[in-house]
Design an enzyme around this catalytic site. Sequence first.
Site, PDB file in Angstrom:
ATOM      1  N   LYS A   1      -0.132  -7.739  -7.428  1.00 34.44           N
ATOM      2  CA  LYS A   1      -0.652  -8.620  -6.896  1.00 34.44           C
ATOM      3  C   LYS A   1      -1.761  -9.373  -7.134  1.00 34.44           C
ATOM      4  O   LYS A   1      -1.943  -9.980  -7.263  1.00 34.44           O
ATOM      5  CB  LYS A   1      -0.436  -7.969  -5.150  1.00 34.44           C
ATOM      6  CG  LYS A   1       0.002  -9.523  -4.417  1.00 34.44           C
ATOM      7  CD  LYS A   1      -1.272 -10.069  -3.062  1.00 34.44           C
ATOM      8  CE  LYS A   1      -1.967  -9.539  -2.469  1.00 34.44           C
ATOM      9  NZ  LYS A   1      -2.948 -10.185  -2.170  1.00 34.44           N
TER      10      LYS A   1
ATOM     11  N   ARG B   1      -4.028  -9.892   4.647  1.00 37.19           N
ATOM     12  CA  ARG B   1      -4.183 -11.438   5.368  1.00 37.19           C
ATOM     13  C   ARG B   1      -2.862 -11.837   6.045  1.00 37.19           C
ATOM     14  O   ARG B   1      -3.291 -13.501   6.811  1.00 37.19           O
ATOM     15  CB  ARG B   1      -5.134 -12.218   4.615  1.00 37.19           C
ATOM     16  CG  ARG B   1      -5.776 -11.839   4.513  1.00 37.19           C
ATOM     17  CD  ARG B   1      -7.455 -12.627   3.676  1.00 37.19           C
ATOM     18  NE  ARG B   1      -8.402 -12.221   3.252  1.00 37.19           N
ATOM     19  CZ  ARG B   1      -9.039 -11.472   2.967  1.00 37.19           C
ATOM     20  NH1 ARG B   1      -8.409 -10.928   1.671  1.00 37.19           N
ATOM     21  NH2 ARG B   1     -10.531 -11.258   2.404  1.00 37.19           N
TER      22      ARG B   1
ATOM     23  N   VAL C   1       4.892  -6.516  -3.758  1.00 34.71           N
ATOM     24  CA  VAL C   1       5.657  -6.440  -3.130  1.00 34.71           C
ATOM     25  C   VAL C   1       6.054  -8.187  -2.390  1.00 34.71           C
ATOM     26  O   VAL C   1       5.391  -8.351  -1.836  1.00 34.71           O
ATOM     27  CB  VAL C   1       6.053  -4.957  -1.949  1.00 34.71           C
ATOM     28  CG1 VAL C   1       6.992  -4.973  -1.104  1.00 34.71           C
ATOM     29  CG2 VAL C   1       5.985  -4.083  -2.686  1.00 34.71           C
TER      30      VAL C   1
ATOM     31  N   HIS D   1       0.715  -1.081   0.058  1.00 38.58           N
ATOM     32  CA  HIS D   1       0.017   0.027  -0.123  1.00 38.58           C
ATOM     33  C   HIS D   1       1.022   1.744  -0.389  1.00 38.58           C
ATOM     34  O   HIS D   1       0.642   2.021  -0.775  1.00 38.58           O
ATOM     35  CB  HIS D   1      -0.952   0.001   1.315  1.00 38.58           C
ATOM     36  CG  HIS D   1      -1.993  -1.474   1.873  1.00 38.58           C
ATOM     37  ND1 HIS D   1      -1.771  -2.081   2.504  1.00 38.58           N
ATOM     38  CD2 HIS D   1      -3.119  -1.649   0.651  1.00 38.58           C
ATOM     39  CE1 HIS D   1      -2.792  -2.652   2.319  1.00 38.58           C
ATOM     40  NE2 HIS D   1      -2.981  -2.411   1.642  1.00 38.58           N
TER      41      HIS D   1
ATOM     42  N   GLN E   1      -8.168  -7.982 -10.732  1.00 40.86           N
ATOM     43  CA  GLN E   1      -8.344  -6.886  -9.643  1.00 40.86           C
ATOM     44  C   GLN E   1      -7.700  -5.718 -11.010  1.00 40.86           C
ATOM     45  O   GLN E   1      -8.836  -4.814 -11.367  1.00 40.86           O
ATOM     46  CB  GLN E   1      -8.156  -6.359  -8.410  1.00 40.86           C
ATOM     47  CG  GLN E   1      -8.192  -4.908  -8.215  1.00 40.86           C
ATOM     48  CD  GLN E   1      -8.543  -4.712  -7.178  1.00 40.86           C
ATOM     49  OE1 GLN E   1      -9.231  -4.944  -5.933  1.00 40.86           O
ATOM     50  NE2 GLN E   1      -7.445  -4.333  -6.073  1.00 40.86           N
TER      51      GLN E   1
HETATM   52  O1  PAF Z   1      -7.450  -4.192  -3.050  1.00 41.33           O
HETATM   53  C1  PAF Z   1      -8.458  -3.404  -2.607  1.00 41.33           C
HETATM   54  O2  PAF Z   1      -8.125  -3.183  -1.176  1.00 41.33           O
HETATM   55  C2  PAF Z   1     -10.095  -3.722  -2.737  1.00 41.33           C
HETATM   56  O3  PAF Z   1     -10.913  -4.709  -2.930  1.00 41.33           O
HETATM   57  C3  PAF Z   1     -10.356  -2.156  -3.440  1.00 41.33           C
HETATM   58  C4  PAF Z   1      -9.955  -1.924  -4.509  1.00 41.33           C
HETATM   59  C5  PAF Z   1     -10.292  -1.132  -2.384  1.00 41.33           C
HETATM   60  C6  PAF Z   1     -12.331  -2.328  -3.527  1.00 41.33           C
HETATM   61  O4  PAF Z   1     -12.223  -2.343  -2.147  1.00 41.33           O
END
Ligand code: PAF
Length: 304
Positions: A143, A181, A170, A31, A147
């Site tokens: 990762k 998690r 990463v 992040h 998505q």
């Molecule tokens: O990757 C995530 O943390 C989630 O899938 C996101 C993109 C914030 C959508 O809730």
Amino acid sequence: MKLAGSMAEARAMAQGRVGLVPTMGFFHEGHLSLMERSASECDRTMVTLYVNPLQFEDPADLARYPVDHERDLELAAAAGVDVMVIPDPAEMFLEAPLTGVSVAGIGDRLEGAYRPGHMDGVATAVTKLFAGLQPDRAYFGRKDAQQLAMVSRLVHDLGFPTEVVGCPLVREADGLALSSRNVLLGAYREEARALSRGLLEAARLFEDGERSAAAVEGAVRNALPPGALDYAEACTAAAMEPVDRLEGEVVLAAAARFGAVRIIDNVRFTVDGRGAAADRGVWLDRPSVLYDADPAGADPAGGR
Ligand code: PAF
């Protein structure tokens, strides 16, 4: 760093080129690398922190998702974030919405097949955040390869004026892909390394000249304890369609279960006119900030 409790409040704080990092919190270096990248490329970096119930098909998984806002705020401020948006649940999905977004094909396979409703839940939440915050750029980690592919297509199809930026996966020092998690793995932490081990072996085979999808998928399958693997599948990076040969941009995506915790990981292969390259992501050379915290609701035994 300023705090916004709604998207309207956040929008009022926008200035110049806005970079958005959508998150569900409990930050790790994956992040933070997205936030730092946005801060280096945009005038304002906004981070949303919202644990989106629509993407949890299992209420127990939602209940155990780690949460620590105080810690997240400190880490985000240090990463150069300008605005932290923690929307009121009533503004998001306190009530199940009647309107949903699904990206046919990309959202149906792999995670979509194993976690019914999950990919649609992500697509719906991301669409709402993009509509509410209107970012110029949005940063996503590789990762979550599926998505990333899905959000890129969603932006193309719905015409959001947002550039989707894919950023490196990463890994922890021992190879495990960083995920919030990971703190829930507990006694399964060591066993869970098998997933990255299999993928890294697949990358080695690829670099030795292997181009068969079945062969690299087999390398992942062979690394895992019986019953742990959900899938290991080589697919096109843009559409997540299965391939037989490793040509063009291919993601070898995999998911496995260790105790009550399910993790995903991937390696990326490129074969083009310039040659062949495997992208394994980047490694941390120190313990992750994940382990500085004691997550609320974490089961130290990982369900064992
Ligand atoms: O990757 C995530 O943390 C989630 O899938 C996101 C993109 C914030 C959508 O809730």
